[in-house]
Motif scaffolding. Structure first.
Motif, PDB file in Angstrom:
ATOM      1  N   GLY A  80       0.780  -1.233   0.000  1.00  0.00           N
ATOM      2  CA  GLY A  80       0.000   0.000   0.000  1.00  0.00           C
ATOM      3  C   GLY A  80       0.808   1.278   0.000  1.00  0.00           C
ATOM      4  O   GLY A  80       0.276   2.346  -0.277  1.00  0.00           O
ATOM      5  N   ARG A  81       2.077   1.191   0.290  1.00  0.00           N
ATOM      6  CA  ARG A  81       2.885   2.408   0.412  1.00  0.00           C
ATOM      7  C   ARG A  81       3.029   3.148  -0.909  1.00  0.00           C
ATOM      8  O   ARG A  81       2.944   4.381  -0.950  1.00  0.00           O
ATOM      9  CB  ARG A  81       4.249   2.069   0.996  1.00  0.00           C
ATOM     10  CG  ARG A  81       5.007   3.293   1.451  1.00  0.00           C
ATOM     11  CD  ARG A  81       6.160   2.942   2.345  1.00  0.00           C
ATOM     12  NE  ARG A  81       5.694   2.787   3.713  1.00  0.00           N
ATOM     13  CZ  ARG A  81       6.326   2.096   4.647  1.00  0.00           C
ATOM     14  NH1 ARG A  81       7.458   1.471   4.379  1.00  0.00           N
ATOM     15  NH2 ARG A  81       5.850   2.014   5.872  1.00  0.00           N
ATOM     16  N   VAL A  82       3.226   2.425  -2.002  1.00  0.00           N
ATOM     17  CA  VAL A  82       3.353   3.080  -3.309  1.00  0.00           C
ATOM     18  C   VAL A  82       2.058   3.812  -3.645  1.00  0.00           C
ATOM     19  O   VAL A  82       2.079   4.952  -4.109  1.00  0.00           O
ATOM     20  CB  VAL A  82       3.745   2.066  -4.411  1.00  0.00           C
ATOM     21  CG1 VAL A  82       3.509   2.631  -5.798  1.00  0.00           C
ATOM     22  CG2 VAL A  82       5.202   1.657  -4.249  1.00  0.00           C
ATOM     23  N   ARG A  83       0.928   3.156  -3.394  1.00  0.00           N
ATOM     24  CA  ARG A  83      -0.363   3.788  -3.688  1.00  0.00           C
ATOM     25  C   ARG A  83      -0.510   5.076  -2.879  1.00  0.00           C
ATOM     26  O   ARG A  83      -0.899   6.116  -3.409  1.00  0.00           O
ATOM     27  CB  ARG A  83      -1.510   2.839  -3.374  1.00  0.00           C
ATOM     28  CG  ARG A  83      -2.858   3.515  -3.496  1.00  0.00           C
ATOM     29  CD  ARG A  83      -3.993   2.573  -3.166  1.00  0.00           C
ATOM     30  NE  ARG A  83      -4.724   2.344  -4.400  1.00  0.00           N
ATOM     31  CZ  ARG A  83      -5.607   1.399  -4.574  1.00  0.00           C
ATOM     32  NH1 ARG A  83      -5.873   0.548  -3.623  1.00  0.00           N
ATOM     33  NH2 ARG A  83      -6.234   1.304  -5.718  1.00  0.00           N
ATOM     34  N   ILE A  84      -0.214   5.017  -1.605  1.00  0.00           N
ATOM     35  CA  ILE A  84      -0.402   6.178  -0.735  1.00  0.00           C
ATOM     36  C   ILE A  84       0.572   7.299  -1.096  1.00  0.00           C
ATOM     37  O   ILE A  84       0.165   8.447  -1.282  1.00  0.00           O
ATOM     38  CB  ILE A  84      -0.239   5.781   0.749  1.00  0.00           C
ATOM     39  CG1 ILE A  84      -1.400   4.884   1.187  1.00  0.00           C
ATOM     40  CG2 ILE A  84      -0.153   7.021   1.649  1.00  0.00           C
ATOM     41  CD1 ILE A  84      -1.208   4.218   2.540  1.00  0.00           C
ATOM     42  N   MET A  85       1.854   6.965  -1.215  1.00  0.00           N
ATOM     43  CA  MET A  85       2.876   7.998  -1.382  1.00  0.00           C
ATOM     44  C   MET A  85       3.072   8.474  -2.817  1.00  0.00           C
ATOM     45  O   MET A  85       3.323   9.657  -3.041  1.00  0.00           O
ATOM     46  CB  MET A  85       4.216   7.507  -0.818  1.00  0.00           C
ATOM     47  CG  MET A  85       4.203   7.325   0.684  1.00  0.00           C
ATOM     48  SD  MET A  85       5.774   6.675   1.306  1.00  0.00           S
ATOM     49  CE  MET A  85       6.876   8.063   0.987  1.00  0.00           C
ATOM     50  N   LEU A  86       2.997   7.555  -3.771  1.00  0.00           N
ATOM     51  CA  LEU A  86       3.364   7.915  -5.140  1.00  0.00           C
ATOM     52  C   LEU A  86       2.185   8.078  -6.087  1.00  0.00           C
ATOM     53  O   LEU A  86       2.316   8.756  -7.104  1.00  0.00           O
ATOM     54  CB  LEU A  86       4.340   6.879  -5.710  1.00  0.00           C
ATOM     55  CG  LEU A  86       5.647   6.713  -4.931  1.00  0.00           C
ATOM     56  CD1 LEU A  86       6.535   5.674  -5.603  1.00  0.00           C
ATOM     57  CD2 LEU A  86       6.374   8.032  -4.762  1.00  0.00           C
ATOM     58  N   ARG A  87       1.072   7.452  -5.761  1.00  0.00           N
ATOM     59  CA  ARG A  87      -0.093   7.605  -6.639  1.00  0.00           C
ATOM     60  C   ARG A  87      -1.068   8.635  -6.067  1.00  0.00           C
ATOM     61  O   ARG A  87      -1.378   9.632  -6.710  1.00  0.00           O
ATOM     62  CB  ARG A  87      -0.768   6.253  -6.855  1.00  0.00           C
ATOM     63  CG  ARG A  87       0.087   5.312  -7.685  1.00  0.00           C
ATOM     64  CD  ARG A  87      -0.685   4.092  -8.149  1.00  0.00           C
ATOM     65  NE  ARG A  87       0.186   3.223  -8.922  1.00  0.00           N
ATOM     66  CZ  ARG A  87       0.547   2.009  -8.552  1.00  0.00           C
ATOM     67  NH1 ARG A  87       0.104   1.492  -7.420  1.00  0.00           N
ATOM     68  NH2 ARG A  87       1.341   1.290  -9.309  1.00  0.00           N
ATOM     69  N   ASP A  88      -1.572   8.369  -4.868  1.00  0.00           N
ATOM     70  CA  ASP A  88      -2.569   9.273  -4.292  1.00  0.00           C
ATOM     71  C   ASP A  88      -1.947  10.546  -3.716  1.00  0.00           C
ATOM     72  O   ASP A  88      -2.548  11.615  -3.796  1.00  0.00           O
ATOM     73  CB  ASP A  88      -3.385   8.561  -3.201  1.00  0.00           C
ATOM     74  CG  ASP A  88      -4.380   7.569  -3.770  1.00  0.00           C
ATOM     75  OD1 ASP A  88      -4.571   7.550  -5.004  1.00  0.00           O
ATOM     76  OD2 ASP A  88      -4.974   6.814  -2.982  1.00  0.00           O
ATOM     77  N   GLY A  89      -0.777  10.440  -3.147  1.00  0.00           N
ATOM     78  CA  GLY A  89      -0.151  11.606  -2.509  1.00  0.00           C
ATOM     79  C   GLY A  89      -0.066  12.828  -3.402  1.00  0.00           C
ATOM     80  O   GLY A  89      -0.548  13.900  -3.026  1.00  0.00           O
ATOM     81  N   PRO A  90       0.532  12.714  -4.592  1.00  0.00           N
ATOM     82  CA  PRO A  90       0.608  13.887  -5.468  1.00  0.00           C
ATOM     83  C   PRO A  90      -0.766  14.399  -5.893  1.00  0.00           C
ATOM     84  O   PRO A  90      -0.979  15.606  -6.000  1.00  0.00           O
ATOM     85  CB  PRO A  90       1.400  13.376  -6.682  1.00  0.00           C
ATOM     86  CG  PRO A  90       2.170  12.208  -6.175  1.00  0.00           C
ATOM     87  CD  PRO A  90       1.290  11.575  -5.129  1.00  0.00           C
ATOM     88  N   ALA A  91      -1.718  13.495  -6.120  1.00  0.00           N
ATOM     89  CA  ALA A  91      -3.052  13.905  -6.566  1.00  0.00           C
ATOM     90  C   ALA A  91      -3.836  14.599  -5.457  1.00  0.00           C
ATOM     91  O   ALA A  91      -4.548  15.572  -5.704  1.00  0.00           O
ATOM     92  CB  ALA A  91      -3.838  12.689  -7.065  1.00  0.00           C
ATOM     93  N   VAL A  92      -3.693  14.117  -4.229  1.00  0.00           N
ATOM     94  CA  VAL A  92      -4.479  14.646  -3.114  1.00  0.00           C
ATOM     95  C   VAL A  92      -3.835  15.891  -2.509  1.00  0.00           C
ATOM     96  O   VAL A  92      -4.509  16.895  -2.271  1.00  0.00           O
ATOM     97  CB  VAL A  92      -4.682  13.568  -2.024  1.00  0.00           C
ATOM     98  CG1 VAL A  92      -5.392  14.140  -0.800  1.00  0.00           C
ATOM     99  CG2 VAL A  92      -5.460  12.383  -2.586  1.00  0.00           C
ATOM    100  N   LEU A  93      -2.536  15.836  -2.261  1.00  0.00           N
ATOM    101  CA  LEU A  93      -1.866  16.934  -1.549  1.00  0.00           C
ATOM    102  C   LEU A  93      -1.062  17.853  -2.464  1.00  0.00           C
ATOM    103  O   LEU A  93      -0.795  18.987  -2.096  1.00  0.00           O
ATOM    104  CB  LEU A  93      -0.934  16.362  -0.468  1.00  0.00           C
ATOM    105  CG  LEU A  93      -1.599  15.520   0.621  1.00  0.00           C
ATOM    106  CD1 LEU A  93      -0.547  14.968   1.579  1.00  0.00           C
ATOM    107  CD2 LEU A  93      -2.648  16.318   1.369  1.00  0.00           C
ATOM    108  N   GLY A  94      -0.647  17.352  -3.610  1.00  0.00           N
ATOM    109  CA  GLY A  94       0.204  18.140  -4.505  1.00  0.00           C
ATOM    110  C   GLY A  94       1.672  17.916  -4.186  1.00  0.00           C
ATOM    111  O   GLY A  94       2.041  17.607  -3.050  1.00  0.00           O
TER     112      GLY A  94
END
Length: 196
Positions: free
Chosen positions: A109-123
């Protein structure tokens, strides 16, 4: 005395509630992604009330920021542990640190949280801030130390840090999709060697 004990109990309860929310959110964000996870699901999984969620976090985005901050801290700890596990040159430490990074990013789950969703959600700007706050910019510091030691040639430090960081992230994404971690590490080692 009773008041001090009550304060400690309240503080422990507050910390436990916050930890339960972060743990439940982390699990759901890693399995379903940010967009598909609802706050009622998180509240149920954490075993707390909706009011407790909003007492600790302004909204789902604030909770996601807390989750991703913990992820960055965990990754930074693993990189540091690996980079300092053996004595050697600063290049050796950078190579060991890259192994620590890919190992840390293999956590489910770390890749999803940090590299996929992170940039989309937080910028990306917010993620860069979290990275600096949690890892003290370890890659940048390692590259600076290698330059100061004369182990790599002097290059624009900020640009080199950004580009190598992007390389590591792309490698982690590839490995998460079934790519060979060893192949990526061979390439990273070869690229670090060209900086001499």
């Amino acid at each position: 005395m009773q008041e001090e004990k009550q304060t400690r109990t309240n503080k422990a309860r507050t910390e436990a509630t916050r930890a339960a929310l972060i743990a439940a959110a982390r699990q759901m964000f890693s399995e379903k992604g940010y967009a598909e996870t609802s706050t009622p699901e998180i509240v149920r999984a954490a075993g707390v009330t909706r009011g407790a969620l909003y007492h600790h976090f302004e909204d789902k985005t604030a909770l996601f920021r807390a989750v991703i901050t913990e992820e960055y801290q965990a990754v930074a700890a693993q990189i540091t542990a690996e980079a300092t596990s053996q004595p050697g040159s600063t290049i050796d430490a950078l190579q060991l640190g890259s192994r620590g990074y890919l190992a840390a990013m293999a956590d489910p789950g770390r890749v999803r949280i940090m590299l996929r969703d992170g940039p989309a959600v937080l910028g990306q700007a917010a993620l860069d801030t979290i990275d600096r706050e949690t890892s003290a910019d370890a890659l940048r510091a390692g590259l600076a130390a290698a330059m100061e030691a004369g182990e790599i040639r002097t290059l624009p430090l900020d640009a080199l840090t950004v580009q190598l960081s992007a390389l590591f992230d792309r490698a982690a994404l590839s490995v998460a999709e079934g790519g060979s971690a060893e192949a990526h590490l061979q390439v990273i080692d070869a690229l670090l060697a060209t900086l001499k």
